[in-house]
Design an enzyme around this catalytic site. Structure first.
Site: not given
Ligand code: CA
Ligand code: CA
Ligand code: CA
Ligand code: CA
Lengths: 319, 319, 319, 319
Positions: C11, C16, C251
């Protein structure tokens, strides 16, 4: 008809007042006491309203007890404004009795004491959130076995709510209490549920004639009832009624059934419980028509009542 | 009557079979495909049952698609045994078509493709747990806006359950899917709910005459229906019916309404949703009669239908 | 070290982006595709952010797929503003690639296709709400058995929440999806949970040195990271961190573990699930240390990782 | 150290017995009474066990009160068999005092009376399901404001359960009561939670030396403790302990903290509540470290205690 010992638990809004006045007018009823609980308004207002009703009927000798100020979990819901902020239509009453007239003994202790002093004889009528009854049975588990019967206004049978989408006020205002009472009071139990009271409404014409009686009681009622009549006919509340608006004195059905064994003409007999955890259904009554819950105790759910008798009892209440 | 493009999603039990046969017999219906889903039995059995129905009607050219084997969360409930273990009364069928006749394309992809190929023209009828429809709208959020209408058999309106105390089978078998469909399919939506189908039951006399028709279709139906007829009349299932036992072909009402716009004589129009978290009410449909939920989209909830027309459609189905 | 086929579901917030850049810099990694999902920002922004990261690394040949715009039930939570409104620090990017570069195939179809084309070889890394993965397994139940391994950033182990009182963001943003993935993906599963990432934080000194590298990638990162660094040091967010503020690239731990089998030094191995119905705990991960749940499949919950290796991978990502 | 008035509420299992004996041995403690409640065993057994402990210490003058037999909702959970069926290791005791020695006054009334008779002076210690305390505050909402402090063994801080996957015994045995107490007792509140007691365990070597004291009290303890020692070392229970098995006298930490203000060396200070509706988390304590709940009142959650002092208090208890 034999004389009946009634003990009643109220959150004295206008329909509780109407119901109490039915009981006070009934020739065969001995009213042992009135226990008060939060609900339509604060428990202090409930005590005051109850005293005002007794005063209007010249029956201030009946003991009034103050009970729980909050539901079991402690989180009060908004009672809305159907009966007015003070629960009795916000009608001025300069001569209201003082709260000093409330008994020193608390309501839960009084329930336990009175029922134990009259084993097998007391008919308990509850027309409010069931907090007091729930606390009483947890303190004295023998209580239900000593009751003659239990009459409750509350709950619903067709998932129609008047407080939340699926929740009737008395049950939704204290779902845990309703759960405890429906599960632990394994005595003969009679329920006047929300949809039933809607289906059994009186006409506004009857209401007019009822209030037009030339008595102090009728004038008292006209004063405290004005606010709710107006609310009943508002667009906002009309949608909540199951079968159209009308004169619905919810609590009076439970009292009438308690007073007169022949009042209920038809009832269902099913196990019942209360949903505690639903997003939309918290407080909704559960009726187990098909036996999914494996529960032995069943309640009588009123379906049809003697409406002529009801009108006569109502008329007598304001005489 | 204009021709209608139907796409139907089934868990082919006996009433799905009856409903499909109504559609196959309707002169104005073009059946674009049948998508299968878990429910009354495994999705593999559902595919097989659907093929058997098409075979009995000589309509094996209609494409059959295999869909979800499990509900959204993955936890299947027991379907009971109302329609038999195989969903079609456990009647032997040595000549059943092979599962090789099921399309390679999966049901959800097929739903998305067919609806997109016929924008504004497809009437979707779902008479099973709504898993396929829920997955499809999450993959293609534009789907509902391209439907002509959505007809569902499922849910309940008076908290009467046939699978749990307050849960109807199709909704309770996948509450999350029902929630998604009722909230995300903002197209014209028509619901044939459990209580409605009970109130609209046919007589056993009609059933006898219906099955007595001298046709292969009637003989096929008599064979697969035997088990459910017996179950309907058992003490166990009788309690689940809302207004007494009778010939209740639940899924056929949704099909009949989809086929003929004049079939529904009276309906309510309210916002609806599904309870996901209740102890007793998980899967129960929520009908917001009084506007507590502040939800704009409303569904049509069938209340009265043209029963003469219904009988004619049923009779024609076995001709 | 053998080459690894990675498929990643993001996302694309700032962490990320950092994680993707680690993968792009890893010599042994073949990145098969990037699937996008709602979460830190809209799925459209996620696609755009992913393309910007690939552009900054000159790797726009890697296919990017658009997935679910909403969680399974359809009710999005507010993502807060930790990564900025656009998910990448609201830093202006006049040369951002066009959304036309997103593949026509949707993310869920791409997941199913790519994994089926590479049976037993794909390592799936998910650092976002698990909606895409949940939909994929319901459409193709065989998917998990074809994965080499599944690496997830999400969930929590000590009931510490960063989104609700007990809920970590990725799981709370779609509790049903997390439930489906933890229960249906019965492949080797590795979890980088919220508390673990807090305990494994990097120092702000490392961050300074990291961003000070004289490369375009470092300058890109400095620009998109500015907003989150400031947020990390605000009073509001400081309380959410389990062991004090610091440079926590959540992440990146899941990616690092997926890339290098020797990265995880110590892990617990327990059955896990997700709470769906709690008032305060909806979305909380459940770790069954004592075997109460009778569940066979167990996940590896990271406890200690090789921090030197992590710093080297991070440094390489911006080289 | 000033003398302290203690009122204690127990479900007298073995660790309650140990805790009571610490209080009886403490020079500065005046034990005003012991209220009994369901929990490790029936409330009748709890009363008997309490009397046996007092008898073993020659302190039968301390009044013992019988309280609630069931949790608030009425549904008892299985207490397991850690402390034996009778709660005190199923060790024969032919000379146990008679239940006639239990006070006529019920526990809830006694709690209300004693606290009101000693306003601002009573330290309440609860090491059992919190049913009595919850009922007391609903009957007398002023109670918490009249307490000097409240010390509870119960709840958990890291979602580690010993009764359900996320539920500690005392809270899970009556989640509603725990909820009521944590929300309505807005007095100084100190919590000895499950994980804390596990991290603060004593060694089995200490236990041996402790029981080897040549006193009647030590012999009594050795007898009632045998069953739990064996259980602690069984494979079944070992998994429930958070940091390995050991001598964990849970309830004694709450008593020690109540007796000696300098016992607690480090504590967290956060708002706390209880999850009531979770599938896996019902009864779990909620610790709001980041301020999500907007709740003003905070509890002290014990983190580090003076273990040398603890050993001295334990040794003195059996002298
Ligand atoms: Ca009332
Ligand atoms: Ca069906
Ligand atoms: Ca992410
Ligand atoms: Ca205890």
């Amino acid at each position: 008809m034999m004389s009946k010992k009634l003990l009643v638990d109220v959150d004295c809004g206008v329909d509780d007042a109407q119901a109490i006045m039915i009981a006070l007018a009934a020739p065969n009823v001995e009213l042992l006491g009135i226990t008060c609980v939060h609900g339509n308004t604060t428990v202090e207002n409930v005590c005051k309203n109850t005293l005002r009703v007794l005063q209007a009927c010249n029956r201030l000798e009946i003991p009034v007890f103050k009970g729980a100020a909050k539901p079991i979990l402690g989180n009060s819901i908004n009672a809305g404004n159907f009966h007015g902020q003070d629960g009795l239509g916000d009608a001025p009453d300069p001569n209201a009795p003082s709260l000093d007239m409330v008994q020193k003994e608390d309501a839960v202790s009084a329930l336990i004491r009175i029922i134990n002093q009259n084993p097998g004889e007391v008919t308990l009528v509850a027309t409010a959130p069931l907090t007091n009854l729930a606390l009483a049975v947890r303190l004295d588990p023998s209580l239900p076995s000593k009751l003659r019967g239990l009459y409750i206004m509350g709950g619903n049978t067709e998932s129609r709510g008047n407080t939340t989408v699926c929740g009737e006020f008395n049950f939704t205002a204290d779902p845990e209490a309703a759960y405890i009472v429906l599960n632990d009071y394994q005595c003969p139990t009679y329920l006047a549920c929300w949809e039933f009271t809607c289906y059994s409404k009186l006409s506004w014409e009857f209401c007019d004639a009822w209030l037009a009686q030339d008595t102090d009681k009728a004038r008292f009622m006209a004063q405290i009832f004005r606010h709710s009549i107006k609310a009943s006919q508002s667009e906002h509340f009309e949608k909540e009624f199951v079968a159209g608006t009308g004169f619905i004195s919810c609590d009076s059905y439970a009292f009438a059934a308690a007073i007169d064994d022949s009042f209920v003409k038809e009832s269902d007999h099913y196990p019942v419980s209360v949903e505690l955890t639903g997003t939309h259904t918290r407080g909704m009554m559960i009726v187990d028509t098909a036996g999914f819950m494996n529960k032995a105790h069943k309640a009588f759910i009123m379906k049809k009542v003697d409406m002529e008798k009801f009108e006569r009892m109502m008329m007598a209440a304001l005489k």
